[in-house]
Design an enzyme around this catalytic site. Structure first.
Site, PDB file in Angstrom:
ATOM      1  N   LYS A 122       0.856  -1.186   0.000  1.00 20.89           N
ATOM      2  CA  LYS A 122       0.000   0.000   0.000  1.00 20.89           C
ATOM      3  C   LYS A 122       0.890   1.232   0.000  1.00 20.89           C
ATOM      4  O   LYS A 122       1.448   1.627   1.012  1.00 20.89           O
ATOM      5  CB  LYS A 122      -0.923   0.023   1.226  1.00 20.89           C
ATOM      6  CG  LYS A 122      -2.153   0.838   0.940  1.00 20.89           C
ATOM      7  CD  LYS A 122      -2.475   2.066   1.673  1.00 20.89           C
ATOM      8  CE  LYS A 122      -1.774   3.027   2.452  1.00 20.89           C
ATOM      9  NZ  LYS A 122      -1.636   4.336   1.788  1.00 20.89           N
ATOM     10  N   CYS A 178      13.789  10.576   7.087  1.00 19.17           N
ATOM     11  CA  CYS A 178      13.591  10.150   8.479  1.00 19.17           C
ATOM     12  C   CYS A 178      14.854  10.362   9.305  1.00 19.17           C
ATOM     13  O   CYS A 178      14.793  10.657  10.491  1.00 19.17           O
ATOM     14  CB  CYS A 178      13.157   8.695   8.525  1.00 19.17           C
ATOM     15  SG  CYS A 178      14.235   7.615   7.581  1.00 19.17           S
ATOM     16  N   GLU A 191       9.262  16.104  15.088  1.00 21.37           N
ATOM     17  CA  GLU A 191       9.788  15.859  13.745  1.00 21.37           C
ATOM     18  C   GLU A 191       9.066  16.779  12.765  1.00 21.37           C
ATOM     19  O   GLU A 191       7.848  16.707  12.614  1.00 21.37           O
ATOM     20  CB  GLU A 191       9.540  14.395  13.349  1.00 21.37           C
ATOM     21  CG  GLU A 191      10.135  14.077  11.990  1.00 21.37           C
ATOM     22  CD  GLU A 191       9.856  12.643  11.533  1.00 21.37           C
ATOM     23  OE1 GLU A 191       8.734  12.159  11.730  1.00 21.37           O
ATOM     24  OE2 GLU A 191      10.783  12.025  10.983  1.00 21.37           O
ATOM     25  N   GLU A 193       9.151   1.174  10.989  1.00 18.81           N
ATOM     26  CA  GLU A 193      10.251   2.131  10.829  1.00 18.81           C
ATOM     27  C   GLU A 193       9.595   3.491  10.910  1.00 18.81           C
ATOM     28  O   GLU A 193       8.853   3.881  10.010  1.00 18.81           O
ATOM     29  CB  GLU A 193      10.930   1.961   9.467  1.00 18.81           C
ATOM     30  CG  GLU A 193      11.558   0.605   9.230  1.00 18.81           C
ATOM     31  CD  GLU A 193      12.798   0.371  10.062  1.00 18.81           C
ATOM     32  OE1 GLU A 193      13.325   1.335  10.642  1.00 18.81           O
ATOM     33  OE2 GLU A 193      13.234  -0.781  10.149  1.00 18.81           O
ATOM     34  N   SER A 228       5.090   7.612  10.032  1.00 16.81           N
ATOM     35  CA  SER A 228       5.213   8.396  11.259  1.00 16.81           C
ATOM     36  C   SER A 228       5.012   7.531  12.500  1.00 16.81           C
ATOM     37  O   SER A 228       4.360   6.483  12.453  1.00 16.81           O
ATOM     38  CB  SER A 228       4.179   9.528  11.244  1.00 16.81           C
ATOM     39  OG  SER A 228       2.885   8.964  11.218  1.00 16.81           O
TER      40      SER A 228
HETATM   41  P1  NAD Z   1       2.361   8.647   7.635  1.00 13.59           P
HETATM   42  O1  NAD Z   1       2.525   7.906   8.891  1.00 13.59           O
HETATM   43  O2  NAD Z   1       1.398   9.769   7.600  1.00 13.59           O
HETATM   44  O3  NAD Z   1       1.884   7.656   6.472  1.00 13.59           O
HETATM   45  C1  NAD Z   1       2.611   6.508   6.150  1.00 13.59           C
HETATM   46  C2  NAD Z   1       1.691   5.510   5.494  1.00 13.59           C
HETATM   47  O4  NAD Z   1       0.698   5.125   6.428  1.00 13.59           O
HETATM   48  C3  NAD Z   1       0.959   6.036   4.267  1.00 13.59           C
HETATM   49  O5  NAD Z   1       0.899   5.030   3.280  1.00 13.59           O
HETATM   50  C4  NAD Z   1      -0.431   6.313   4.819  1.00 13.59           C
HETATM   51  O6  NAD Z   1      -1.444   6.228   3.844  1.00 13.59           O
HETATM   52  C5  NAD Z   1      -0.573   5.207   5.838  1.00 13.59           C
HETATM   53  N1  NAD Z   1      -1.576   5.460   6.884  1.00 13.59           N
HETATM   54  C6  NAD Z   1      -1.957   6.645   7.409  1.00 13.59           C
HETATM   55  N2  NAD Z   1      -2.926   6.450   8.313  1.00 13.59           N
HETATM   56  C7  NAD Z   1      -3.158   5.118   8.392  1.00 13.59           C
HETATM   57  C8  NAD Z   1      -4.059   4.307   9.146  1.00 13.59           C
HETATM   58  N3  NAD Z   1      -4.905   4.827  10.039  1.00 13.59           N
HETATM   59  N4  NAD Z   1      -4.014   2.970   8.953  1.00 13.59           N
HETATM   60  C9  NAD Z   1      -3.162   2.416   8.071  1.00 13.59           C
HETATM   61  N5  NAD Z   1      -2.321   3.142   7.310  1.00 13.59           N
HETATM   62  C10 NAD Z   1      -2.301   4.482   7.479  1.00 13.59           C
HETATM   63  O7  NAD Z   1       3.813   9.088   7.208  1.00 13.59           O
HETATM   64  P2  NAD Z   1       4.235   9.911   5.918  1.00 13.59           P
HETATM   65  O8  NAD Z   1       3.834  11.327   6.096  1.00 13.59           O
HETATM   66  O9  NAD Z   1       3.803   9.199   4.686  1.00 13.59           O
HETATM   67  O10 NAD Z   1       5.834   9.781   5.997  1.00 13.59           O
HETATM   68  C11 NAD Z   1       6.589  10.550   6.839  1.00 13.59           C
HETATM   69  C12 NAD Z   1       6.995   9.778   8.068  1.00 13.59           C
HETATM   70  O11 NAD Z   1       7.681   8.582   7.696  1.00 13.59           O
HETATM   71  C13 NAD Z   1       7.972  10.532   8.931  1.00 13.59           C
HETATM   72  O12 NAD Z   1       7.599  10.404  10.278  1.00 13.59           O
HETATM   73  C14 NAD Z   1       9.304   9.825   8.682  1.00 13.59           C
HETATM   74  O13 NAD Z   1      10.237   9.928   9.708  1.00 13.59           O
HETATM   75  C15 NAD Z   1       8.855   8.437   8.482  1.00 13.59           C
HETATM   76  N6  NAD Z   1       9.880   7.650   7.785  1.00 13.59           N
HETATM   77  C16 NAD Z   1      10.603   6.747   8.508  1.00 13.59           C
HETATM   78  C17 NAD Z   1      11.600   6.003   7.901  1.00 13.59           C
HETATM   79  C18 NAD Z   1      12.383   4.979   8.654  1.00 13.59           C
HETATM   80  O14 NAD Z   1      13.000   4.137   8.023  1.00 13.59           O
HETATM   81  N7  NAD Z   1      12.392   4.999   9.976  1.00 13.59           N
HETATM   82  C19 NAD Z   1      11.860   6.188   6.543  1.00 13.59           C
HETATM   83  C20 NAD Z   1      11.104   7.119   5.828  1.00 13.59           C
HETATM   84  C21 NAD Z   1      10.106   7.845   6.468  1.00 13.59           C
END
Ligand code: NAD
Length: 496
Positions: free
Chosen positions: A190, A301, A400, A266, A244
């Site tokens: 997804k 991240c 963040e 992650e 996140s």
């Molecule tokens: P996000 O958490 O908003 O979304 C990530 C994914 O989760 C998306 O596909 C989104 O559609 C899905 N999602 C959102 N709500 C959901 C729910 N209720 N149920 C199931 N899925 C849901 O994050 P983002 O804005 O896409 O990405 C940024 C974040 O990702 C930052 O916090 C960043 O640090 C993190 N990140 C971490 C790493 C790592 O390896 N640790 C790498 C890249 C990004």
């Protein structure tokens, strides 16, 4: 010859963008026909109508994935055969590198030079490295008494769903699907609703490479609809997530409310980059610090978003930092000379600007950037920002931002620096700059972070695990350790 911006525009004209889901080896609309518009943050252009899948599509994809897993069509292949097919997949990604790079850039805004030189090759490399490993890892024979034979074997878990973010759409997905597929699972991806296009395209390439239909499925759509449906599904064995911290916690709740599926997360970061007065090269440290916050528009991240500088060299260091940040100038993301592209969407841009305001309101000094720019392009661009005079309790040092906003914090002793570096709910990465070997090791040992860089920021490849301490997550992507997430260990006792 390298393409210029006009060449990329020409390529866009002939691009056929697929926006449908991919289930059981074919593209299909969402069950209820819903779509959402995918537009580019680069200049606002319309890209595609994308299937907005939901619970019914998740149900179908999980059934297909379960059926193919149990059929053995993929899970039953010899590891060497899965290796061959996955390497063909990696090769196909490189064959289509320009198309994938263009999709990635238009979809989420990163500079085309980065998509082409980093995202696409790193994705192919993640698949190739993992595939090459899979017929070289062995199971175990336990140290049993003479009348027993104890076998410790790894088995694929079954159906793996992955929910990934938009900052490195292809790379983040490949860190999940490469090991999950290599060990024989069936997979449902997804992608983020903000960057679905390369995932949708890769599904077709996977099939073309020989991954049987139904083994690699892609469900574009929103988190609260199809993401939630996957996370609550009773027949998903593992949920691999990058995103996140807030959503990671929610997914753990969903797992607890359903089948206790393993959730690997992650999550977010607020990484400290610590520059001591005895850094081997202050200018190099300044350049790395600028890159650590501005690369990928700060949407990283592991961004080095807290710069800790030793007071005795601060006056010398700050002009170098401001100068180094000038190399990171926003420009049209399709211009190959651009180093900072567009922020992913209007909401993210507003969010970053809100943090710039909060920093000022709380008394930090904005000494560079922090404003929206290039509005005439119709795109979403922001000047990378530096805040001086930050103390670690401020909001901009604790939360963040996920944008190009650097907080500079001054320290006097190593003990103080370590305390500040670890004073965070996150623990993803950290940097240390010193020429004192003993200090570097001692400091690295004290840092509560999954990756530590000494006299550099952001080194690494597929050979080492990647992931976070504390609320930055659990489990590890990359390296042989990634197989742990997608396998169960079985102990078989044979009485001799
Ligand atoms: P996000 O958490 O908003 O979304 C990530 C994914 O989760 C998306 O596909 C989104 O559609 C899905 N999602 C959102 N709500 C959901 C729910 N209720 N149920 C199931 N899925 C849901 O994050 P983002 O804005 O896409 O990405 C940024 C974040 O990702 C930052 O916090 C960043 O640090 C993190 N990140 C971490 C790493 C790592 O390896 N640790 C790498 C890249 C990004």
């Amino acid at each position: 010859m390298a393409k210029n911006r006009n060449d990329w525009e020409q390529s866009f004209q002939s691009l056929q963008i697929e926006g449908r889901a991919f289930i059981d080896g074919q593209y299909c609309a969402a069950a209820d026909g819903a779509t959402f518009d995918c537009t580019s943050p680069v200049d606002g252009r319309f890209l595609a109508k994308v299937a907005s899948t939901d619970a019914a599509d998740a149900e179908l994809a999980v059934q297909v994935a379960r059926r193919t897993f149990e059929s053995g069509v993929w899970s039953g292949l010899a590891p060497a055969e899965r290796k061959r097919i996955l390497i063909a997949f990696a090769d196909l990604i490189l064959v289509h590198k320009e198309e994938l790079a263009l999709l990635e850039t238009l979809d989420m805004g990163k500079p085309i030079s980065d998509s082409l030189s980093i995202d696409v090759p790193a994705t192919a490399n993640a698949i190739r490295w993992t595939a090459e490993a899979i017929d070289k890892v062995y199971d175990e024979v336990a140290a049993t008494p003479q009348d027993q034979l104890g076998l410790v074997t790894r088995e694929a878990v079954g159906v793996v769903a992955a929910i990934v973010p938009w900052n490195f759409p292809m790379i983040m997905a490949s860190w999940k699907f490469a090991p999950a597929l290599a060990v024989g699972n069936s997979f449902i991806l997804k992608p983020s609703e903000k960057s679905p296009l390369t995932a949708i395209r890769m599904a077709q390439l996977a099939l073309e490479a020989g991954i049987p239909k139904g083994v690699f499925n892609v469900l574009p759509g929103y988190g609260h609809t199809v993401g939630k449906a996957l996370a609550l599904h009773a027949d998903v064995d593992v949920l691999a997530f990058t995103g996140s911290t807030a959503i990671a916690k929610q997914l753990m709740v969903y797992a607890g409310q359903s089948n206790m599926k393993r959730v690997w997360a992650e999550a977010g970061g607020k990484s400290a980059n610590v520059v001591f007065a005895d850094a081997p090269d202050l200018k190099a440290a300044a350049e790395a610090a600028a890159g650590a916050i501005a690369f990928n528009q700060g949407e990283v991240c592991t961004a080095g978003s807290r710069l800790l500088i030793e007071r005795s060299v601060k006056d010398q260091f700050m002009p170098m930092l401001v100068e180094a940040l000038k190399a990171w100038k926003p420009g049209h993301a399709l211009d190959p000379a651009t180093t900072v592209g567009a922020v992913v969407d209007a909401r993210q841009l507003e969010n970053v600007l809100r943090y710039v305001q909060i920093g000022q309101d709380q008394g930090a000094a904005l000494i560079a950037g922090g404003s929206r720019t290039l509005e005439e392009t119709g795109g979403l661009y922001i000047e990378p920002a530096i805040f001086d005079g930050v103390n670690n309790a401020m909001t901009i040092a604790q939360e963040e931002i996920f944008g190009p906003v650097l907080s500079v914090i001054t320290f006097d002793t190593a003990e103080e620096a370590l305390k500040i570096a670890n004073d965070s709910i996150f623990g993803l990465a950290a940097g240390v700059w010193t020429r004192d070997l003993s200090k570097a090791h001692t400091f690295a040992r004290g840092l509560r972070a999954g990756s530590v860089w000494v006299n550099q920021y952001d080194g690494g490849d597929m050979t080492a695990p990647f992931g976070g301490f504390k609320q930055s997550g659990n489990g590890r992507d990359k390296s042989l350790h990634a197989f742990d997430k997608y396998t169960e260990l079985k102990a078989t006792w044979i009485k001799l």
